[in-house]
Design a protein around this motif. Structure first.
Motif, PDB file in Angstrom:
ATOM      1  N   THR A   1       0.797  -1.224   0.000  1.00 34.05           N
ATOM      2  CA  THR A   1       0.000   0.000   0.000  1.00 34.05           C
ATOM      3  C   THR A   1       0.834   1.281   0.000  1.00 34.05           C
ATOM      4  OG1 THR A   1      -0.215  -0.167   2.408  1.00 34.05           O
ATOM      5  CG2 THR A   1      -1.999  -1.086   1.079  1.00 34.05           C
ATOM      6  N   LEU A   2       1.796   1.377   0.918  1.00 31.65           N
ATOM      7  CA  LEU A   2       2.582   2.602   1.024  1.00 31.65           C
ATOM      8  C   LEU A   2       3.562   2.733  -0.132  1.00 31.65           C
ATOM      9  CD1 LEU A   2       3.416   2.521   4.859  1.00 31.65           C
ATOM     10  CD2 LEU A   2       1.336   3.307   3.721  1.00 31.65           C
ATOM     11  N   GLU A   3       4.229   1.636  -0.462  1.00 28.94           N
ATOM     12  CA  GLU A   3       5.284   1.697  -1.473  1.00 28.94           C
ATOM     13  C   GLU A   3       4.752   2.072  -2.848  1.00 28.94           C
ATOM     14  OE1 GLU A   3       8.966  -0.968  -3.281  1.00 28.94           O
ATOM     15  OE2 GLU A   3       7.778  -1.732  -1.609  1.00 28.94           O
ATOM     16  N   THR A   4       3.604   1.524  -3.230  1.00 32.95           N
ATOM     17  CA  THR A   4       3.077   1.810  -4.558  1.00 32.95           C
ATOM     18  C   THR A   4       2.724   3.288  -4.715  1.00 32.95           C
ATOM     19  OG1 THR A   4       0.922   1.016  -3.747  1.00 32.95           O
ATOM     20  CG2 THR A   4       2.228  -0.500  -5.088  1.00 32.95           C
ATOM     21  N   ILE A   5       2.238   3.914  -3.648  1.00 28.88           N
ATOM     22  CA  ILE A   5       1.909   5.333  -3.721  1.00 28.88           C
ATOM     23  C   ILE A   5       3.175   6.171  -3.833  1.00 28.88           C
ATOM     24  CG2 ILE A   5       0.900   7.290  -2.475  1.00 28.88           C
ATOM     25  CD1 ILE A   5      -1.062   5.267  -1.216  1.00 28.88           C
ATOM     26  N   ILE A   6       4.160   5.878  -2.981  1.00 27.79           N
ATOM     27  CA  ILE A   6       5.412   6.632  -3.026  1.00 27.79           C
ATOM     28  C   ILE A   6       6.095   6.439  -4.375  1.00 27.79           C
ATOM     29  CG2 ILE A   6       7.731   6.831  -2.022  1.00 27.79           C
ATOM     30  CD1 ILE A   6       6.489   6.136   0.683  1.00 27.79           C
ATOM     31  N   GLN A   7       6.099   5.198  -4.869  1.00 23.38           N
ATOM     32  CA  GLN A   7       6.712   4.923  -6.162  1.00 23.38           C
ATOM     33  C   GLN A   7       5.991   5.669  -7.280  1.00 23.38           C
ATOM     34  OE1 GLN A   7       7.229   1.004  -8.948  1.00 23.38           O
ATOM     35  NE2 GLN A   7       7.656   0.763  -6.791  1.00 23.38           N
ATOM     36  N   ALA A   8       4.666   5.669  -7.235  1.00 26.79           N
ATOM     37  CA  ALA A   8       3.895   6.375  -8.264  1.00 26.79           C
ATOM     38  C   ALA A   8       4.191   7.869  -8.237  1.00 26.79           C
ATOM     39  CB  ALA A   8       2.403   6.121  -8.061  1.00 26.79           C
ATOM     40  N   GLY A   9       4.239   8.433  -7.024  1.00 22.42           N
ATOM     41  CA  GLY A   9       4.537   9.858  -6.902  1.00 22.42           C
ATOM     42  C   GLY A   9       5.917  10.196  -7.421  1.00 22.42           C
ATOM     43  N   ARG A  10       6.922   9.363  -7.093  1.00 21.09           N
ATOM     44  CA  ARG A  10       8.291   9.613  -7.542  1.00 21.09           C
ATOM     45  C   ARG A  10       8.424   9.454  -9.054  1.00 21.09           C
ATOM     46  NH1 ARG A  10      10.300  12.768  -4.409  1.00 21.09           N
ATOM     47  NH2 ARG A  10      12.262  12.389  -5.509  1.00 21.09           N
ATOM     48  N   LYS A  11       7.518   8.690  -9.679  1.00 20.37           N
ATOM     49  CA  LYS A  11       7.559   8.495 -11.127  1.00 20.37           C
ATOM     50  C   LYS A  11       6.611   9.441 -11.861  1.00 20.37           C
ATOM     51  CE  LYS A  11       9.056   3.673 -11.040  1.00 20.37           C
ATOM     52  NZ  LYS A  11       8.790   2.292 -11.471  1.00 20.37           N
ATOM     53  N   ASN A  12       6.114  10.447 -11.133  1.00 18.46           N
ATOM     54  CA  ASN A  12       5.260  11.479 -11.714  1.00 18.46           C
ATOM     55  C   ASN A  12       3.953  10.929 -12.283  1.00 18.46           C
ATOM     56  OD1 ASN A  12       7.109  13.662 -11.209  1.00 18.46           O
ATOM     57  ND2 ASN A  12       8.324  12.967 -12.969  1.00 18.46           N
ATOM     58  N   MET A  13       3.463   9.845 -11.689  1.00 17.26           N
ATOM     59  CA  MET A  13       2.123   9.391 -12.037  1.00 17.26           C
ATOM     60  C   MET A  13       1.096  10.273 -11.334  1.00 17.26           C
ATOM     61  SD  MET A  13       2.363   5.235 -11.812  1.00 17.26           S
ATOM     62  CE  MET A  13       3.893   4.356 -12.140  1.00 17.26           C
ATOM     63  N   ARG A  14      -0.078  10.347 -11.908  1.00 14.02           N
ATOM     64  CA  ARG A  14      -1.156  11.121 -11.301  1.00 14.02           C
ATOM     65  C   ARG A  14      -1.926  10.220 -10.323  1.00 14.02           C
ATOM     66  NH1 ARG A  14      -3.872  12.419 -16.860  1.00 14.02           N
ATOM     67  NH2 ARG A  14      -3.250  10.219 -17.006  1.00 14.02           N
ATOM     68  N   VAL A  15      -1.828  10.546  -9.039  1.00 16.66           N
ATOM     69  CA  VAL A  15      -2.470   9.754  -7.987  1.00 16.66           C
ATOM     70  C   VAL A  15      -3.516  10.625  -7.302  1.00 16.66           C
ATOM     71  CG1 VAL A  15      -2.121   8.371  -5.916  1.00 16.66           C
ATOM     72  CG2 VAL A  15      -0.299   8.520  -7.630  1.00 16.66           C
ATOM     73  N   VAL A  16      -4.746  10.138  -7.243  1.00 14.38           N
ATOM     74  CA  VAL A  16      -5.812  10.909  -6.609  1.00 14.38           C
ATOM     75  C   VAL A  16      -6.540  10.031  -5.590  1.00 14.38           C
ATOM     76  CG1 VAL A  16      -6.144  12.317  -8.681  1.00 14.38           C
ATOM     77  CG2 VAL A  16      -7.569  10.302  -8.322  1.00 14.38           C
ATOM     78  N   SER A  17      -7.250  10.683  -4.689  1.00 18.02           N
ATOM     79  CA  SER A  17      -8.075   9.994  -3.695  1.00 18.02           C
ATOM     80  C   SER A  17      -9.543  10.260  -3.968  1.00 18.02           C
ATOM     81  CB  SER A  17      -7.737  10.482  -2.284  1.00 18.02           C
ATOM     82  OG  SER A  17      -6.484  10.023  -1.866  1.00 18.02           O
ATOM     83  N   VAL A  18     -10.367   9.274  -3.704  1.00 17.48           N
ATOM     84  CA  VAL A  18     -11.816   9.460  -3.746  1.00 17.48           C
ATOM     85  C   VAL A  18     -12.402   8.866  -2.471  1.00 17.48           C
ATOM     86  CG1 VAL A  18     -11.946   9.426  -6.267  1.00 17.48           C
ATOM     87  CG2 VAL A  18     -12.213   7.301  -4.992  1.00 17.48           C
ATOM     88  N   PRO A  19     -13.408   9.489  -1.894  1.00 20.29           N
ATOM     89  CA  PRO A  19     -14.006   8.937  -0.670  1.00 20.29           C
ATOM     90  C   PRO A  19     -14.763   7.647  -0.955  1.00 20.29           C
ATOM     91  CG  PRO A  19     -15.258  10.829  -1.455  1.00 20.29           C
ATOM     92  CD  PRO A  19     -14.025  10.762  -2.310  1.00 20.29           C
ATOM     93  N   VAL A  20     -14.593   6.662  -0.080  1.00 19.90           N
ATOM     94  CA  VAL A  20     -15.318   5.390  -0.201  1.00 19.90           C
ATOM     95  C   VAL A  20     -15.885   5.025   1.163  1.00 19.90           C
ATOM     96  CG1 VAL A  20     -13.928   4.543  -2.121  1.00 19.90           C
ATOM     97  CG2 VAL A  20     -13.241   4.013   0.229  1.00 19.90           C
ATOM     98  N   ARG A  21     -16.899   4.192   1.132  1.00 22.00           N
ATOM     99  CA  ARG A  21     -17.511   3.718   2.368  1.00 22.00           C
ATOM    100  C   ARG A  21     -16.952   2.353   2.760  1.00 22.00           C
ATOM    101  NH1 ARG A  21     -23.360   4.173  -0.144  1.00 22.00           N
ATOM    102  NH2 ARG A  21     -22.043   3.663  -1.956  1.00 22.00           N
ATOM    103  N   VAL A  22     -17.190   1.969   3.989  1.00 27.88           N
ATOM    104  CA  VAL A  22     -16.726   0.664   4.465  1.00 27.88           C
ATOM    105  C   VAL A  22     -17.902  -0.115   5.043  1.00 27.88           C
ATOM    106  CG1 VAL A  22     -14.373   1.432   4.932  1.00 27.88           C
ATOM    107  CG2 VAL A  22     -16.105   1.619   6.728  1.00 27.88           C
ATOM    108  N   ASN A  23     -17.752  -1.428   5.069  1.00 25.31           N
ATOM    109  CA  ASN A  23     -18.757  -2.313   5.659  1.00 25.31           C
ATOM    110  C   ASN A  23     -18.351  -2.689   7.085  1.00 25.31           C
ATOM    111  OD1 ASN A  23     -20.327  -2.498   3.209  1.00 25.31           O
ATOM    112  ND2 ASN A  23     -18.736  -3.853   2.401  1.00 25.31           N
ATOM    113  N   GLY A  24     -19.207  -3.436   7.737  1.00 26.28           N
ATOM    114  CA  GLY A  24     -18.920  -3.888   9.086  1.00 26.28           C
ATOM    115  C   GLY A  24     -17.721  -4.826   9.127  1.00 26.28           C
ATOM    116  N   ASP A  25     -17.087  -4.896  10.265  1.00 27.94           N
ATOM    117  CA  ASP A  25     -15.893  -5.720  10.445  1.00 27.94           C
ATOM    118  C   ASP A  25     -16.267  -7.201  10.525  1.00 27.94           C
ATOM    119  OD1 ASP A  25     -13.224  -6.265  10.803  1.00 27.94           O
ATOM    120  OD2 ASP A  25     -13.294  -6.056  12.984  1.00 27.94           O
ATOM    121  N   LEU A  26     -15.714  -8.029   9.612  1.00 25.54           N
ATOM    122  CA  LEU A  26     -16.003  -9.464   9.607  1.00 25.54           C
ATOM    123  C   LEU A  26     -14.934 -10.281  10.323  1.00 25.54           C
ATOM    124  CD1 LEU A  26     -17.330 -10.037   5.960  1.00 25.54           C
ATOM    125  CD2 LEU A  26     -18.646  -9.699   8.066  1.00 25.54           C
ATOM    126  N   ARG A  27     -13.719  -9.752  10.368  1.00 22.27           N
ATOM    127  CA  ARG A  27     -12.627 -10.447  11.057  1.00 22.27           C
ATOM    128  C   ARG A  27     -11.547  -9.435  11.409  1.00 22.27           C
ATOM    129  NH1 ARG A  27      -8.465 -10.220   7.744  1.00 22.27           N
ATOM    130  NH2 ARG A  27      -8.632 -10.618   5.503  1.00 22.27           N
TER     131      ARG A  27
END
Length: 343
Positions: free
Chosen positions: A191-217
Motif C-alpha cells: 500500500t505505502l510503497e506503490t503510492i510513493i513509487q507512483a509519486g516519484r515516477k510522476n504518475m497522477r495519484v488521486v483519492s476518492v471517498p469510499v464507504r466501508v462495511n462492518g468488520d467481519l474479522r
C-alpha cells in the motif's frame, strides 16, 4: 450479479476491467465479498474477477470457483500480501486488463463505490486512484490505530508528493500503463510503497471517498499496535532509502558532520580560553562524527548512482512489458465499440 454505473461518464469504452482479490484462508468471508462485486461497470465492455490464492490451507479456492470467479492464480506457499498483490497485477496484465481494481476478501470496502475508483482513470485524470475511508468514523478502529493511520498517510504524502488521504487503503484502481511500471520491493505490504513509487515516477495519484462495511474479522496486518508501528516505520524508511537515497544519506551526513563540527568548535573555544585541558574527548568525538559524516556523504553519492541505474533498469523493464502487451495475444485497445479480445 450487480451492475454499477459511475455518474456522468461520457467517453470511449475500455474493453476490460479486472477486479483482483489477494486471498489467504478467506473461505469464511470471500463469498460475502464476491456477492457484492459488480459484473458490469459503465465505461468497460467486460468486468472479470481474479483471486490470488496465497497458499491457503482452507476452502478459499473452492468458494471462489463456486461463486463465479473467472481466474484463480495460486502460490504454492504463503508469500505475503505484497507478493500476492504483484502476482495479481502480473496476471491481470497478462489477461488484457485495461484497468485493475484491487480490493480485500474480508468485504471491508463498499463495492458500490467501485465505479468512483475507475471514473478518474476513464476520464484520464489519474493513473492510480486510492479509496479514502472515513477513518474517524470507523468504530472498530482504536484511537491509536486511527492516529497511526493518519500519521502514516501524512508521511506518505510528504514522501510521495501526492495528496493521498488514506495511504494504507487497499481499495484502489490502477491503469494498465501504471500497472506496467509498478514493482514492489517490500515483503510486508504494497500500500505505502506503490503510492510513493507512483509519486516519484510522476504518475497522477488521486483519492476518492469510499464507504466501508462492518468488520467481519480482525486485521491480519495489524496484529498489534507496536508490531504495526514497527513494521510501518521500517517500511517507510526503507522506501525512502530506495527512492531518495541521496537525500536520506545526505541528511545523515549533514547531521553527523554538523554535530562533530559543533563539538570541535566547543573544544576550540576551551582551548583558546586556556581551559582546554581535560576536553581531549571532545576532539576524539568530533573527529569520529565528522569522519562518519564524510563517509555518509560518499555513500550518498554511491547510492545516487545506484538509484540512477535502478531507474534505467525499471525503464527497460517497463518498455519490455509494454512491448509484450502490445504484441501479445491479450493486448487490448481503446474503442467506442466492443473490442475483440485475444484469447
Amino acid at each position: 450479479m450487480h451492475g454499477c454505473q459511475p455518474p456522468g461518464f461520457e467517453g470511449e469504452l475500455l474493453p476490460k476491467l479486472i477486479i483482483q482479490i489477494p486471498c489467504y484462508n478467506e473461505a469464511e468471508t470471500l463469498a460475502i465479498a464476491l456477492s457484492d462485486l459488480p459484473r458490469t461497470v459503465t465505461g468497460f465492455d467486460s468486468v472479470e474477477w481474479l483471486i490470488i490464492d496465497d497458499g491457503s490451507t482452507d476452502e478459499t479456492v473452492r468458494i471462489a470457483e463456486e461463486n463465479g470467479v473467472d481466474h484463480v492464480v495460486r502460490h504454492t506457499s504463503n508469500r505475503g500480501l505484497a507478493a500476492a498483490f504483484m502476482t495479481g497485477i502480473e496476471a491481470c496484465l497478462a489477461r488484457g486488463a485495461d484497468v485493475i481494481v484491487n480490493t480485500d476478501a474480508d468485504n471491508q470496502y463498499h463495492a458500490a463505490d467501485l465505479p468512483a475508483l475507475t471514473l478518474p482513470i476513464l476520464q484520464e485524470r489519474a493513473d492510480m486512484v486510492v479509496g479514502a475511508r472515513p477513518i474517524s468514523e470507523i468504530e472498530h478502529f482504536s484511537p491509536v490505530k486511527k492516529l497511526l493511520q493518519k500519521l502514516g498517510s501524512w508521511v506518505v504524502r510528504v514522501s510521495s508528493g501526492t495528496e493521498v488521504q488514506d495511504a494504507p487503503s487497499g481499495f484502489r484502481a490502477i491503469s494498465r500503463n501504471a500497472a506496467q511500471r509498478v514493482i514492489v520491493f517490500n515483503n510486508y505490504t504494497y500500500t505505502l510503497e506503490t503510492i510513493i513509487q507512483a509519486g516519484r515516477k510522476n504518475m497522477r495519484v488521486v483519492s476518492v471517498p469510499v464507504r466501508v462495511n462492518g468488520d467481519l474479522r480482525p486485521s491480519r496486518l495489524v496484529k498489534s499496535i507496536p508490531s504495526y508501528l514497527k513494521r510501518s516505520i521500517f517500511t517507510i524508511v526503507r522506501i525512502f532509502v530506495i527512492y531518495q537515497p541521496a537525500r536520506f544519506f545526505g541528511i545523515a551526513a549533514a547531521l553527523l558532520f554538523g554535530l562533530g563540527f559543533l563539538i570541535g568548535l566547543r573544544f576550540l573555544y576551551f582551548y583558546l580560553t586556556g581551559t582546554g585541558t581535560g576536553h581531549i574527548q571532545s576532539v576524539i568525538l568530533a573527529g569520529a562524527l565528522m569522519s562518519m559524516g564524510f563517509q555518509c556523504l560518499l555513500v550518498a553519492f554511491l547510492a545516487d548512482v545506484i538509484a540512477a541505474n535502478r531507474k534505467l533498469l525499471e525503464d527497460i523493464r517497463y518498455t519490455q512489458r509494454a512491448t509484450q502487451g502490445e504484441n501479445g495475444s491479450f493486448a487490448t485497445a481503446r474503442s467506442s465499440k466492443k473490442a475483440e479480445i485475444g484469447t
